[in-house]
Design a protein around this motif. Structure first.
Motif, mmCIF file in Angstrom:
data_model
loop_
_atom_site.group_PDB
_atom_site.id
_atom_site.type_symbol
_atom_site.label_atom_id
_atom_site.label_comp_id
_atom_site.label_asym_id
_atom_site.label_seq_id
_atom_site.Cartn_x
_atom_site.Cartn_y
_atom_site.Cartn_z
ATOM 1 N N GLY A 26 0.075 24.588 -0.402
ATOM 2 C CA GLY A 26 -1.177 24.422 -0.098
ATOM 3 C C GLY A 26 -2.013 25.206 0.755
ATOM 4 O O GLY A 26 -3.094 24.788 1.174
ATOM 5 N N TYR A 27 -1.714 26.579 0.760
ATOM 6 C CA TYR A 27 -2.550 27.572 1.337
ATOM 7 C C TYR A 27 -3.505 28.274 0.512
ATOM 8 O O TYR A 27 -3.825 29.316 0.769
ATOM 9 C CB TYR A 27 -1.747 28.432 2.348
ATOM 10 C CG TYR A 27 -1.065 27.705 3.384
ATOM 11 C CD1 TYR A 27 -1.546 27.460 4.604
ATOM 12 C CD2 TYR A 27 0.431 27.096 3.278
ATOM 13 C CE1 TYR A 27 -0.898 26.861 5.537
ATOM 14 C CE2 TYR A 27 0.920 26.557 4.244
ATOM 15 C CZ TYR A 27 0.260 26.439 5.489
ATOM 16 O OH TYR A 27 0.823 25.463 6.668
ATOM 17 N N ASP A 28 -3.310 27.871 -0.897
ATOM 18 C CA ASP A 28 -4.569 28.443 -1.739
ATOM 19 C C ASP A 28 -5.613 28.175 -1.182
ATOM 20 O O ASP A 28 -6.167 27.225 -0.415
ATOM 21 C CB ASP A 28 -3.918 27.964 -3.118
ATOM 22 C CG ASP A 28 -4.121 26.271 -3.229
ATOM 23 O OD1 ASP A 28 -5.312 25.788 -3.784
ATOM 24 O OD2 ASP A 28 -3.382 25.539 -2.762
ATOM 25 N N PHE A 30 -8.457 26.909 -3.039
ATOM 26 C CA PHE A 30 -8.957 25.554 -3.207
ATOM 27 C C PHE A 30 -8.412 24.534 -2.364
ATOM 28 O O PHE A 30 -9.192 23.717 -1.809
ATOM 29 C CB PHE A 30 -8.596 25.261 -4.672
ATOM 30 C CG PHE A 30 -8.968 23.743 -5.212
ATOM 31 C CD1 PHE A 30 -10.152 23.794 -5.644
ATOM 32 C CD2 PHE A 30 -8.123 22.749 -5.008
ATOM 33 C CE1 PHE A 30 -10.486 22.363 -5.986
ATOM 34 C CE2 PHE A 30 -8.427 21.318 -5.486
ATOM 35 C CZ PHE A 30 -9.705 21.238 -5.997
ATOM 36 N N THR A 31 -7.154 24.428 -1.952
ATOM 37 C CA THR A 31 -6.691 23.262 -1.220
ATOM 38 C C THR A 31 -7.401 23.428 0.349
ATOM 39 O O THR A 31 -7.672 22.743 0.862
ATOM 40 C CB THR A 31 -5.314 23.342 -1.003
ATOM 41 O OG1 THR A 31 -4.666 23.154 -2.374
ATOM 42 C CG2 THR A 31 -4.747 22.221 -0.338
ATOM 43 N N LEU A 34 -10.948 22.516 0.373
ATOM 44 C CA LEU A 34 -11.001 21.051 0.279
ATOM 45 C C LEU A 34 -10.696 20.403 1.703
ATOM 46 O O LEU A 34 -11.441 19.500 2.185
ATOM 47 C CB LEU A 34 -10.246 20.388 -0.771
ATOM 48 C CG LEU A 34 -10.143 18.817 -1.023
ATOM 49 C CD1 LEU A 34 -11.587 18.558 -1.317
ATOM 50 C CD2 LEU A 34 -8.975 18.457 -1.861
ATOM 51 N N TYR A 35 -9.642 20.770 2.182
ATOM 52 C CA TYR A 35 -9.101 20.462 3.598
ATOM 53 C C TYR A 35 -10.610 20.613 4.519
ATOM 54 O O TYR A 35 -10.645 19.731 5.321
ATOM 55 C CB TYR A 35 -8.065 21.068 4.297
ATOM 56 C CG TYR A 35 -7.386 20.651 5.444
ATOM 57 C CD1 TYR A 35 -6.486 19.831 5.514
ATOM 58 C CD2 TYR A 35 -8.092 21.240 6.625
ATOM 59 C CE1 TYR A 35 -5.805 19.414 6.606
ATOM 60 C CE2 TYR A 35 -7.493 20.829 7.912
ATOM 61 C CZ TYR A 35 -6.151 19.743 7.954
ATOM 62 O OH TYR A 35 -5.833 19.300 9.052
ATOM 63 N N TYR A 48 3.736 24.667 8.168
ATOM 64 C CA TYR A 48 3.509 23.839 6.993
ATOM 65 C C TYR A 48 4.189 22.335 7.170
ATOM 66 O O TYR A 48 4.252 21.364 6.453
ATOM 67 C CB TYR A 48 3.991 24.397 5.752
ATOM 68 C CG TYR A 48 5.691 24.810 5.741
ATOM 69 C CD1 TYR A 48 6.651 23.641 5.471
ATOM 70 C CD2 TYR A 48 6.332 25.845 6.224
ATOM 71 C CE1 TYR A 48 7.879 24.000 5.536
ATOM 72 C CE2 TYR A 48 7.532 26.115 6.195
ATOM 73 C CZ TYR A 48 8.407 25.350 6.130
ATOM 74 O OH TYR A 48 9.851 25.520 5.977
ATOM 75 N N TRP A 53 -0.765 17.725 8.515
ATOM 76 C CA TRP A 53 -1.108 18.566 7.313
ATOM 77 C C TRP A 53 0.034 17.894 6.336
ATOM 78 O O TRP A 53 -0.446 18.122 5.285
ATOM 79 C CB TRP A 53 -0.626 20.064 7.743
ATOM 80 C CG TRP A 53 -0.458 21.136 6.800
ATOM 81 C CD1 TRP A 53 0.425 22.397 6.764
ATOM 82 C CD2 TRP A 53 -1.584 21.413 5.740
ATOM 83 N NE1 TRP A 53 -0.192 23.037 5.611
ATOM 84 C CE2 TRP A 53 -1.329 22.562 4.880
ATOM 85 C CE3 TRP A 53 -2.653 20.582 5.402
ATOM 86 C CZ2 TRP A 53 -1.775 23.099 4.062
ATOM 87 C CZ3 TRP A 53 -3.271 21.238 4.130
ATOM 88 C CH2 TRP A 53 -3.125 22.268 3.577
ATOM 89 N N TRP A 56 -1.726 14.752 5.003
ATOM 90 C CA TRP A 56 -2.954 14.894 4.387
ATOM 91 C C TRP A 56 -2.395 15.437 2.645
ATOM 92 O O TRP A 56 -2.958 14.943 1.777
ATOM 93 C CB TRP A 56 -3.838 16.143 4.895
ATOM 94 C CG TRP A 56 -5.078 16.230 4.237
ATOM 95 C CD1 TRP A 56 -6.275 15.531 4.333
ATOM 96 C CD2 TRP A 56 -5.471 17.215 3.232
ATOM 97 N NE1 TRP A 56 -7.322 16.154 3.800
ATOM 98 C CE2 TRP A 56 -6.645 17.249 2.685
ATOM 99 C CE3 TRP A 56 -4.702 18.042 2.392
ATOM 100 C CZ2 TRP A 56 -7.366 17.967 2.076
ATOM 101 C CZ3 TRP A 56 -5.240 19.186 1.565
ATOM 102 C CH2 TRP A 56 -6.615 18.806 1.223
ATOM 103 N N ARG A 57 -1.760 16.528 2.725
ATOM 104 C CA ARG A 57 -1.368 16.771 1.244
ATOM 105 C C ARG A 57 -0.409 15.516 0.644
ATOM 106 O O ARG A 57 -0.790 15.564 -0.534
ATOM 107 C CB ARG A 57 -0.480 18.115 1.461
ATOM 108 C CG ARG A 57 -1.235 19.327 1.880
ATOM 109 C CD ARG A 57 -0.238 20.525 2.067
ATOM 110 N NE ARG A 57 0.345 20.350 3.346
ATOM 111 C CZ ARG A 57 1.735 20.935 3.500
ATOM 112 N NH1 ARG A 57 1.798 21.939 2.744
ATOM 113 N NH2 ARG A 57 2.431 20.707 4.484
ATOM 114 N N LYS A 60 -2.741 13.368 -0.961
ATOM 115 C CA LYS A 60 -3.370 13.771 -2.290
ATOM 116 C C LYS A 60 -2.436 13.507 -3.420
ATOM 117 O O LYS A 60 -3.092 13.224 -4.563
ATOM 118 C CB LYS A 60 -3.572 15.091 -2.198
ATOM 119 C CG LYS A 60 -4.775 15.830 -1.125
ATOM 120 C CD LYS A 60 -5.911 14.929 -1.448
ATOM 121 C CE LYS A 60 -7.015 15.307 -0.389
ATOM 122 N NZ LYS A 60 -8.165 14.310 -0.328
#
Length: 222
Positions: A26-28, A30-31, A34-35, A48, A53, A56-57, A60
């Motif tokens: 989730g640390y890319d 894009f993500t 978005l966050y 993580y 956090w 939220w993921r 998705k």
């Protein structure tokens, strides 16, 4: 998924414990972007496993599961959507897999919970968890039992005891992981394991009936 549903005459489709993402993901770029777009002034936690956090993921993935469920049912309304997850207290923080919400939101038709425990106390504790009882009262809920690994066999007596515990609590059934270890690789002979299994399953048992229909935008089950 949709290729299978549209091209083949299937009764259902099952997603397992990996229908999610490792919590370390989730640390890319894009993500993260978005966050930060959805929550101005905030960035993902460096931890993580931080509660928000994770939530939220997981949400998705919940949204994705909703899309998958709706697509499947729009093409094949009677297609059984089954999930075989880990226990919830592990599935959510480790794989962002919020299967309890999927059940509450009526996105799935069946659960086969992987309770791969050799210790009976731990095994029963998993069967008695609140989210398990709630889901079990709503949709067919079966229990996955570990019958052994190649270098770590499960005694047939433990398998028998776990099946009895599942039946005593009126679950929909059991599933074994995995096929070869049902009778092979055990300390007992194949004949002894086969005889025990034949004694446990003396007659044919019908699969739990699942019917679905759309009404007022929600999926109803009986």
């Amino acid at each position: 998924v949709m290729e299978i549903v549209t091209k083949y005459d299937i009764d259902g489709i099952q997603f397992d414990d990996h229908f999610g993402l490792p919590a370390e993901f989730g640390y890319d770029d894009f993500t993260v972007k978005l966050y930060e777009k959805e929550l101005p002034g905030l960035s993902p936690s460096d931890n993580y496993q931080e509660t928000f956090w994770v939530r939220w993921r997981a949400d998705k993935i919940n949204n994705f599961m909703e899309r998958v469920s709706e697509e499947i049912k729009s093409i094949k309304p009677d297609c059984i959507i089954s999930v075989s997850p880990n226990p919830f207290h592990f599935a959510l923080p480790a794989y962002l897999q919020d299967w309890f919400t999927w059940e509450r939101e009526e996105l799935i038709d069946e659960i086969v919970l992987q309770v791969y425990r050799s210790d009976m106390k731990r095994f029963i504790n998993e069967l008695e968890r609140t989210e398990v009882k709630l889901a079990k009262n709503n949709i067919p809920f079966a229990i996955g039992i570990l019958t052994g690994l190649k270098n770590n066999s499960t005694p047939i007596t433990i398998i028998e005891e776990q099946i009895e515990a599942v039946r005593k609590r009126n679950f929909a059934g059991v599933s074994f992981f995995f096929y070869e270890s049902l009778w092979k690789w055990g300390k007992e002979s194949e004949n002894i394991r086969n005889e025990a299994l034949e004694k446990i399953f003396q007659g044919k048992i019908s699969r739990p009936h699942i019917s679905s229909s759309k009404k007022e935008g929600k999926l109803l089950r009986s």
